[in-house]
Design a protein around this motif. Structure first.
Motif, PDB file in Angstrom:
ATOM      1  N   PHE A 110       0.844  -1.191   0.000  1.00 33.04           N
ATOM      2  CA  PHE A 110       0.000   0.000   0.000  1.00 33.04           C
ATOM      3  C   PHE A 110       0.879   1.241   0.000  1.00 33.04           C
ATOM      4  O   PHE A 110       2.041   1.200   0.401  1.00 33.04           O
ATOM      5  N   PHE A 115     -14.278   4.560  -4.079  1.00 28.79           N
ATOM      6  CA  PHE A 115     -13.182   3.647  -4.351  1.00 28.79           C
ATOM      7  C   PHE A 115     -13.354   3.038  -5.741  1.00 28.79           C
ATOM      8  O   PHE A 115     -14.438   3.083  -6.319  1.00 28.79           O
ATOM      9  N   VAL A 149      -5.750  -3.739  -7.849  1.00 24.82           N
ATOM     10  CA  VAL A 149      -5.394  -2.436  -7.290  1.00 24.82           C
ATOM     11  C   VAL A 149      -6.669  -1.796  -6.757  1.00 24.82           C
ATOM     12  O   VAL A 149      -7.651  -1.662  -7.500  1.00 24.82           O
ATOM     13  N   ILE A 150      -6.680  -1.439  -5.493  1.00 23.46           N
ATOM     14  CA  ILE A 150      -7.830  -0.774  -4.873  1.00 23.46           C
ATOM     15  C   ILE A 150      -7.416   0.634  -4.521  1.00 23.46           C
ATOM     16  O   ILE A 150      -6.511   0.838  -3.715  1.00 23.46           O
ATOM     17  N   ASP A 151      -8.053   1.608  -5.150  1.00 25.44           N
ATOM     18  CA  ASP A 151      -7.809   3.016  -4.861  1.00 25.44           C
ATOM     19  C   ASP A 151      -8.976   3.543  -4.033  1.00 25.44           C
ATOM     20  O   ASP A 151     -10.133   3.375  -4.416  1.00 25.44           O
ATOM     21  N   HIS A 164      -1.059   8.200  -2.785  1.00 25.70           N
ATOM     22  CA  HIS A 164      -0.858   8.762  -4.126  1.00 25.70           C
ATOM     23  C   HIS A 164      -1.770   9.983  -4.279  1.00 25.70           C
ATOM     24  O   HIS A 164      -2.968   9.814  -4.486  1.00 25.70           O
ATOM     25  N   VAL A 212      -2.480  -2.736  -3.124  1.00 25.47           N
ATOM     26  CA  VAL A 212      -2.240  -3.652  -4.233  1.00 25.47           C
ATOM     27  C   VAL A 212      -2.157  -5.069  -3.683  1.00 25.47           C
ATOM     28  O   VAL A 212      -1.403  -5.334  -2.738  1.00 25.47           O
ATOM     29  N   PHE A 232      -5.585   9.951  -3.197  1.00 22.57           N
ATOM     30  CA  PHE A 232      -6.131   8.636  -2.879  1.00 22.57           C
ATOM     31  C   PHE A 232      -5.064   7.749  -2.245  1.00 22.57           C
ATOM     32  O   PHE A 232      -3.865   7.990  -2.381  1.00 22.57           O
ATOM     33  N   ASP A 233      -5.531   6.723  -1.532  1.00 23.93           N
ATOM     34  CA  ASP A 233      -4.671   5.689  -0.964  1.00 23.93           C
ATOM     35  C   ASP A 233      -4.805   4.454  -1.849  1.00 23.93           C
ATOM     36  O   ASP A 233      -5.907   4.140  -2.314  1.00 23.93           O
ATOM     37  N   ARG A 234      -3.710   3.754  -2.070  1.00 21.12           N
ATOM     38  CA  ARG A 234      -3.718   2.580  -2.952  1.00 21.12           C
ATOM     39  C   ARG A 234      -3.275   1.340  -2.189  1.00 21.12           C
ATOM     40  O   ARG A 234      -2.281   1.355  -1.483  1.00 21.12           O
TER      41      ARG A 234
END
Length: 121
Positions: A3, A104, A116-118, A6, A13, A9-11
């Protein structure tokens, strides 16, 4: 799983082995342990549940393929913790503990295969 922050947003993976698996991402009222259904001891303002199927977080002899602890503190503006809350009967569950509910998106990536979860801040 990894993680990072960015921009706005937070990412998170999730690295996968082999082809893309099925998955769902949905809001839940709490993070529960698969199998037992018991609530996990995590605190947040919102909870996003990622469910992968068919999937396993263990190899053929039962050794975990999840690298690191089952609960990881992310310390990002919105993603507080990432929790492996299940590897049961061909389903792997990953809970995102958030500071607050926000928009999200889930993106499929290949070479290597990953989700990938944003999450908006």
């Amino acid at each position: 799983m990894r993680f990072a922050g960015h921009g706005d947003f937070d990412r998170v993976v999730v690295d996968l082995q082999g082809p893309m698996t099925g998955y769902t991402a949905r809001w839940v009222s709490k993070i529960v342990q698969d199998g037992s259904g018991e609530a996990m001891d995590v605190k947040g303002g919102a909870y996003l549940q990622l469910t992968l199927y068919p999937a396993n977080a263990h190899d053929d002899v039962g050794n975990s393929t999840w690298v690191g602890p089952r609960q990881v503190t992310a310390k990002l503006p919105n993603v507080v913790q990432v929790v492996n809350n299940g590897d049961f009967e061909g389903v792997v569950s990953i809970g995102l503990v958030l500071d607050h509910k926000a928009g999200f998106r889930v993106l499929e990536q290949s070479a290597p295969t990953r989700l990938v979860i944003d999450v908006a801040r």
